[in-house]
Design an enzyme around this catalytic site. Structure first.
Site, PDB file in Angstrom:
ATOM      1  N   ASN A  11      42.142  42.466  46.726  1.00 55.89           N
ATOM      2  CA  ASN A  11      40.775  42.375  47.246  1.00 55.89           C
ATOM      3  C   ASN A  11      40.872  41.813  48.663  1.00 55.89           C
ATOM      4  OD1 ASN A  11      38.106  41.894  47.825  1.00 55.89           O
ATOM      5  ND2 ASN A  11      37.886  40.151  46.422  1.00 55.89           N
ATOM      6  N   LYS A  13      38.634  41.485  50.773  1.00 58.97           N
ATOM      7  CA  LYS A  13      37.387  40.857  51.242  1.00 58.97           C
ATOM      8  C   LYS A  13      37.067  41.393  52.650  1.00 58.97           C
ATOM      9  CE  LYS A  13      38.554  36.913  48.437  1.00 58.97           C
ATOM     10  NZ  LYS A  13      38.130  35.616  47.971  1.00 58.97           N
ATOM     11  N   HIS A  95      31.732  40.233  41.879  1.00 61.78           N
ATOM     12  CA  HIS A  95      32.600  39.180  42.406  1.00 61.78           C
ATOM     13  C   HIS A  95      31.744  37.938  42.640  1.00 61.78           C
ATOM     14  CE1 HIS A  95      35.247  36.912  45.041  1.00 61.78           C
ATOM     15  NE2 HIS A  95      36.227  37.662  44.593  1.00 61.78           N
ATOM     16  N   GLU A  97      31.622  35.895  44.933  1.00 58.73           N
ATOM     17  CA  GLU A  97      31.060  35.762  46.290  1.00 58.73           C
ATOM     18  C   GLU A  97      29.790  36.583  46.421  1.00 58.73           C
ATOM     19  OE1 GLU A  97      34.676  36.691  48.400  1.00 58.73           O
ATOM     20  OE2 GLU A  97      35.531  34.790  47.709  1.00 58.73           O
ATOM     21  N   GLU A 166      37.817  35.278  36.843  1.00 60.33           N
ATOM     22  CA  GLU A 166      38.088  34.568  38.090  1.00 60.33           C
ATOM     23  C   GLU A 166      37.330  33.248  38.104  1.00 60.33           C
ATOM     24  OE1 GLU A 166      39.549  37.489  41.298  1.00 60.33           O
ATOM     25  OE2 GLU A 166      37.418  37.166  41.566  1.00 60.33           O
ATOM     26  N   GLY A 172      40.532  31.293  46.306  1.00 58.38           N
ATOM     27  CA  GLY A 172      40.764  30.931  47.699  1.00 58.38           C
ATOM     28  C   GLY A 172      41.014  29.444  47.911  1.00 58.38           C
ATOM     29  N   SER A 210      43.753  32.492  43.303  1.00 58.51           N
ATOM     30  CA  SER A 210      44.953  31.945  43.943  1.00 58.51           C
ATOM     31  C   SER A 210      46.245  32.416  43.280  1.00 58.51           C
ATOM     32  CB  SER A 210      44.889  30.411  43.995  1.00 58.51           C
ATOM     33  OG  SER A 210      43.764  29.994  44.750  1.00 58.51           O
TER      34      SER A 210
HETATM   35  C1  PEP Z   1      39.397  37.024  44.830  1.00 59.74           C
HETATM   36  O1  PEP Z   1      38.753  36.983  45.848  1.00 59.74           O
HETATM   37  O2  PEP Z   1      39.099  37.850  43.964  1.00 59.74           O
HETATM   38  C2  PEP Z   1      40.508  36.093  44.681  1.00 59.74           C
HETATM   39  C3  PEP Z   1      41.047  35.958  43.497  1.00 59.74           C
HETATM   40  O3  PEP Z   1      40.912  35.427  45.803  1.00 59.74           O
HETATM   41  P1  PEP Z   1      42.222  34.503  45.952  1.00 59.74           P
HETATM   42  O4  PEP Z   1      43.363  35.264  45.357  1.00 59.74           O
HETATM   43  O5  PEP Z   1      42.370  34.317  47.438  1.00 59.74           O
HETATM   44  O6  PEP Z   1      41.947  33.240  45.232  1.00 59.74           O
END
Ligand code: PEP
Length: 260
Positions: A11, A13, A95, A97, A166, A172, A210
């Site tokens: 992803n 983003k 997601h 976000e 998630e 992040g 992460s």
């Molecule tokens: C994500 O945005 O779906 C995500 C898991 O980000 P990160 O791996 O940076 O934590």
């Protein structure tokens, strides 16, 4: 039944440039082929470039959102039908976000998943709790509520989606759920899916938050973790490739993990 083919999805983003994308994808291509399914979800304007870079590589591509509407007067929105025209295999919906910054509700996310499926895309439906929800003991209730809206809308077709757990506090932040924390939630989700579909044991459940080259293998060794949704590390070819290789080891059965 046979094992579930691990899936690793990047992803990006709102990151990248046309120049850096080409470099990143060339390096990813060179690192493959992988024995797991791999896909990259890029910002909308880059879809053509990404498709050109990845064509013939076996690596799929997709988008990070789609509209809950079929077509029409929805300025700024992108329809699932349009994503299908660009050869997208996946689309991320729900997601955190988007739930947070765009006030997306559980039912709206479910509508997006429905339209994605209707246009031949595989929706990757994200669910996850905040730190406060985890600390308050409501992780299970939150993810079940989020998934239940999708099950309600899709019925038995829910077996065609991919679910990504998630935890918001892990996205992040560099904080990863421990493999056992993640597995505990995945097991709850698979149980919930099993009540809705006889094919729940064939569905891929991804962990996101992460994930990096160092922790992927241990996460993928969990019985109900079938791959990852990867944010930050998907922007670095070496890291993303290492995660894809870790998933490939599971696919090849070299980890001893039972995938039935
Ligand atoms: C994500 O945005 O779906 C995500 C898991 O980000 P990160 O791996 O940076 O934590």
């Amino acid at each position: 039944m046979g094992g579930r083919l691990p899936l690793v999805v990047g992803n990006w983003k709102m990151n990248g440039t046309r120049v850096t994308n080409v470099e990143l994808l060339a390096a990813l291509r060179a690192a493959g082929p992988f024995d797991a399914e791999v896909s990259v979800c890029c910002p909308f304007p880059y879809l053509t470039d990404v498709a050109l870079s990845l064509q013939g590589s076996g690596i799929g591509w997709g988008a990070q959102d789609c509209s809950q509407h079929e077509l029409g007067a929805y300025t700024g929105e992108v329809a699932a039908a349009m994503l299908a025209e660009f050869g997208c295999r996946h689309v991320i919906v729900g997601h955190s976000e988007r739930r947070l910054h765009h006030a997306e509700s559980d039912t709206l996310v479910a509508d997006k998943a429905r339209l994605a499926l209707a246009h031949g895309l595989t929706p990757i439906v994200c669910v996850g709790e905040t730190r406060a929800e985890r600390d308050g003991g409501s992780t299970e209730a939150v993810v079940k509520r989020q998934l239940s809206a999708v099950i309600h809308t899709l019925g038995h077709c829910v077996s065609q989606i991919v679910v990504a757990y998630e935890p918001i506090w892990a996205i992040g932040t560099g904080l990863t759920a421990t493999p056992s924390q993640a597995q505990a939630v995945h097991s709850v989700l698979r149980g919930q899916l099993a009540a809705a579909s006889t094919r729940a044991s064939e569905m891929r459940l991804l962990y996101g938050g992460s994930v990096n080259a160092g922790n992927a293998q241990e996460l993928f060794a969990q019985p109900d973790i079938d791959g990852a949704l990867v944010g930050g590390a998907s922007l670095r070819a070496a890291d993303f490739s290492a995660i894809c290789r870790a998933a490939s080891h599971v696919a090849l059965g070299s980890t001893g993990k039972s995938r039935t």
